[in-house]
Structure formats: C-alpha cells, structure tokens
Design a protein around this motif. Structure first.
Motif, short mmCIF file in Angstrom:
data_model
loop_
_atom_site.label_atom_id
_atom_site.label_comp_id
_atom_site.label_asym_id
_atom_site.label_seq_id
_atom_site.Cartn_x
_atom_site.Cartn_y
_atom_site.Cartn_z
N ALA A 145 0.83 -1.20 0.00
CA ALA A 145 0.00 0.00 0.00
C ALA A 145 0.87 1.26 0.00
CB ALA A 145 -0.94 0.00 1.21
N GLY A 146 1.83 1.30 -0.88
CA GLY A 146 2.83 2.36 -0.88
C GLY A 146 2.26 3.75 -1.10
N ALA A 147 2.69 4.68 -0.25
CA ALA A 147 2.26 6.07 -0.37
C ALA A 147 3.36 6.95 -0.94
CB ALA A 147 1.82 6.60 0.99
N GLY A 148 4.28 6.35 -1.68
CA GLY A 148 5.37 7.12 -2.26
C GLY A 148 4.92 8.15 -3.27
N GLY A 149 3.72 7.97 -3.83
CA GLY A 149 3.17 8.95 -4.75
C GLY A 149 2.28 9.96 -4.07
N GLY A 150 2.24 9.91 -2.74
CA GLY A 150 1.43 10.84 -1.96
C GLY A 150 -0.02 10.42 -1.87
N SER A 151 -0.77 11.18 -1.08
CA SER A 151 -2.20 10.93 -0.92
C SER A 151 -2.96 12.25 -0.99
CB SER A 151 -2.49 10.25 0.42
OG SER A 151 -3.89 10.17 0.65
N GLU A 152 -3.98 12.27 -1.80
CA GLU A 152 -4.82 13.46 -1.90
C GLU A 152 -5.46 13.82 -0.56
OE1 GLU A 152 -4.05 12.08 -5.93
OE2 GLU A 152 -4.63 11.05 -4.07
N LEU A 153 -5.63 12.83 0.30
CA LEU A 153 -6.16 13.11 1.64
C LEU A 153 -5.21 14.01 2.43
CD1 LEU A 153 -7.53 9.61 2.75
CD2 LEU A 153 -8.80 11.54 1.79
N ALA A 154 -3.90 13.84 2.22
CA ALA A 154 -2.92 14.69 2.91
C ALA A 154 -3.03 16.13 2.42
CB ALA A 154 -1.50 14.16 2.69
N ASP A 155 -3.23 16.31 1.12
CA ASP A 155 -3.42 17.67 0.59
C ASP A 155 -4.61 18.34 1.27
OD1 ASP A 155 -1.74 18.23 -2.14
OD2 ASP A 155 -2.13 16.10 -1.90
N ARG A 195 1.64 15.19 0.80
CA ARG A 195 0.91 15.86 -0.26
C ARG A 195 1.44 15.35 -1.61
NH1 ARG A 195 1.76 22.03 1.10
NH2 ARG A 195 3.81 21.17 1.58
N VAL A 196 0.56 15.19 -2.56
CA VAL A 196 0.92 14.50 -3.80
C VAL A 196 2.13 15.12 -4.49
CG1 VAL A 196 0.13 13.88 -6.12
CG2 VAL A 196 -1.39 13.59 -4.15
N ASN A 197 2.13 16.41 -4.71
CA ASN A 197 3.27 17.04 -5.39
C ASN A 197 4.54 16.94 -4.57
OD1 ASN A 197 1.77 17.73 -7.63
ND2 ASN A 197 1.29 19.80 -6.91
N SER A 198 4.43 17.12 -3.26
CA SER A 198 5.61 17.04 -2.38
C SER A 198 6.20 15.65 -2.39
CB SER A 198 5.23 17.46 -0.95
OG SER A 198 4.77 18.78 -0.90
N ALA A 199 5.34 14.64 -2.26
CA ALA A 199 5.82 13.27 -2.24
C ALA A 199 6.52 12.90 -3.54
CB ALA A 199 4.65 12.31 -1.99
#
Length: 355
Positions: A145-155, A195-199
């Motif tokens: 369940a890798g979050a290396g591409g970020g999560s829109e929930l974090a944004d 955040r998606v862009n940051s990640a």
C-alpha cells in the motif's frame, strides 16, 4: 530460489527503535521494516521510547516477528528533517557496522514507509561513505500500500489545518475517519511530505536501481468515506497511482493494462502504463484495505499484475498463479488467481513466496 546469506549478529541500541532476531529472514536475507503514518503521533508528539513501542505495535499482526531490524519514526516530524537525521541515520550506521546487509537485505514498507524508504535509498550510500562506512546492499523492497506517490487526503488535511480549505461534513468525516481528528496547523508533520506534489518530488529519481516490488489493495476500512476524495481506485488511504507506483498522479483503475483488481483478464483502459523508476507491481486484490495488506487475515482472493520480479542481484520472487473461467457461455470471463490466496493473507503469500 535464493542463495542464503550470513545472518546478522545481534545488537541493540538503547532506547531507540531497533529489533534484532536470529533466523528472522526472507529467503536468507535480513528483513528491515519501515512503518507508515501513525496519525495519533501528530498530536501526541511521542518521545523515542514511545516511537519504539508504537513501531513494534504497528507490525504485530504479521511482520514484527519475521523481521531483523525496524526503523521506527515519528509522524510529527518531516522526512528530510528529523525523521532522516534522528531516526533513519542512526539505524543506517548501526546496520552498516553490524554488516546486516553485507550479503543483501530486504526492506518491507507500508504506506508512508514507502516514501521514507525512497529517501533512504537515494541517500544511504553517500551518507555512509562520507562517514567511512560501507553502504547497505539492499536487494529489493516489498512495498505494501505504498504512499510514495502521496495521498490526496494529505493535501486536503494540510489545507484544512492551514485554514485555506473549505470543509463540509463529508470532507470532515473523511479526514476524521483517516486521522482520528481534524488536524491543526501545529500538528501536520509528515502530512506535508504526503501531499501528492511534495511526495513525488522527494527523491523521485534515485540513483540506486533497487527494485520496488508493489503489493496493492482496493478495499477500505472507512466504509467508503474517503474514496470520493481519492482519484481512481483506492484502498481508503492512497489511490492506485501511488500504491502501484505510477509515474504520474492520475485516475487509475488497475496496476496493469491486462488484469483488473478482481483478477479479470481483460483490457484495462485505465490501467497504469508508465511507472516510477524501478517500481514493479506484483499482487493486487479488490478486497484488501490499506491496513489489511500487512495483516494476517485473508480478506479476498488475490491476483497478480505480474507473477514475478527480480531482485537487484537477479534472485527472483515468484508467485504461483492459475487462470480459470467464471460464468456461463458468452457471459463467461477468464480470471487470474494466486494459488491459495482464498485462505492466505497477502503478507503471508509474499513471505512464503520469498522463502
């Protein structure tokens, strides 16, 4: 399937989160665990001892007693800040001195641990060489369940915490379901990195060629509350673009262009076609949630986006699959299933295949 490596010598670092166990290896390779986001830490701001105990609890369902080392880190810090300097770096030094990865080791990550590990992989060789130490020989990572591409929930969570986001009851419900509370500006910590862009900008193109092997679910622990805020298919926390390792963020329905999350063999017009460097999706399942992929309970049948992948040293992880026809006459379809997945958890299947 894999050549055996020498087992690491036991050592302990007082007060900080590290775990050594003799004979706890995957195919002879020592296992290093890197956990994901622990939301309660955003507000509690735990000390080192609490970070350690939280890390042990995080993996207790399956992987804790099958690993040799843990790298535990606090959610209220930043990846390139104190997570790296105060938690990752001491562990890298210790593993180098102990020769933990001298003959190869495997990192097992979950969720944000995928992002932490990408930053580690990008920097560990230079950091250790500059300290006069031998770089780690990481032959592969198993990313659940890798979050290396970020999560829109974090944004969304960071926007709300900073007062720049409009919040209605559905968004409040989704963020509260995920984090347990609505964050404020003082306790967003690693959410900034998620955040998606940051990640996607954090160590996006590491020099290391370590294969990142991906294991992905498409269920949810939140009764669908978070899904409307995540593009494409999601596992309740991260969208498929992140978990699959897609080169760009987007609305994807599968990690494969030929296999659906439920195993149906058919063209997937919204399947991921381009991946981040050295990211390879293997197992997928429609019924596994974000947390379920590292548990010890079978949640659904599992299929394979790819049935095998090579480690950095060309050893290979291979899953036994079969295809079957379901339905009747012109309404029938072919499905791909990983053998024994109806009664074996995703983590157990990976562990068994690696051994």
């Amino acid at each position: 399937m894999k050549k055996l490596s020498g087992l690491l010598s036991a050592a302990l670092l007082g007060g900080l989160a590290v775990s050594f166990q003799l004979c706890a290896a995957v195919g002879g390779y020592p296992v290093v665990l890197v956990h994901g986001l622990q939301p309660e830490q955003l507000a509690s701001r735990p000390n080192a001892s609490e970070v350690s105990s939280d890390g042990a609890a995080y993996w207790q369902a399956y992987w804790r007693d099958r690993a040799d080392v843990r790298i535990d880190w606090p959610a209220h810090e930043r990846v390139a800040g104190k997570i790296a300097s105060d938690y990752v770096w001491p562990r890298l030094q210790q593993m180098s001195r102990n020769g933990t990865c001298a003959n190869g080791c495997i990192f097992v990550t979950h969720s944000t641990g995928d992002l932490v590990t990408r930053y580690l992989i990008d920097n560990q060789a230079l950091w250790l060489q500059n300290a006069g130490l031998q770089p780690l020989n990481i032959v592969a990572t198993f990313d659940f369940a890798g979050a290396g591409g970020g999560s829109e929930l974090a944004d969304l969570a960071v926007n709300i915490a900073s007062g720049s986001g409009l919040i209605d009851w559905t968004l409040r419900l989704a963020i509260a379901a995920w984090l347990g509370e609505i964050p404020n500006a003082g306790n967003v910590g690693v959410l900034n990195d998620l955040r998606v862009n940051s990640a996607r900008q954090l160590a996006a193109f590491p020099d290391s060629r370590v294969p990142r092997l991906r294991f992905v679910g498409a269920g949810s622990d939140y009764l669908g509350a978070t899904g409307p805020f995540l593009p494409g298919t999601d596992d309740g926390v991260v969208a498929s673009h992140s978990a699959c390792g897609a080169a760009t963020a987007g609305s994807f329905g599968s990690c494969s262009v030929n296999v659906a999350f439920d195993g149906k063999l058919a063209s997937q017009s919204d399947g991921v076609r381009n991946f981040m460097p050295y990211h390879y999706p293997l197992l997928m399942s429609k019924g596994y949630s974000h947390g379920g992929v590292i548990g010890n309970q079978a949640q659904d049948e599992i299929t394979a986006a790819n049935s095998s992948a090579s480690y950095l040293n060309n050893d290979r992880l291979q899953f036994n699959t079969y295809d079957e026809t379901r339905g009747w006459w012109i309404f029938s379809s072919r499905y791909r299933v990983v053998r024994n997945s109806n009664n074996t958890s995703m983590s157990a299947l990976v562990y068994q295949a690696a051994n």
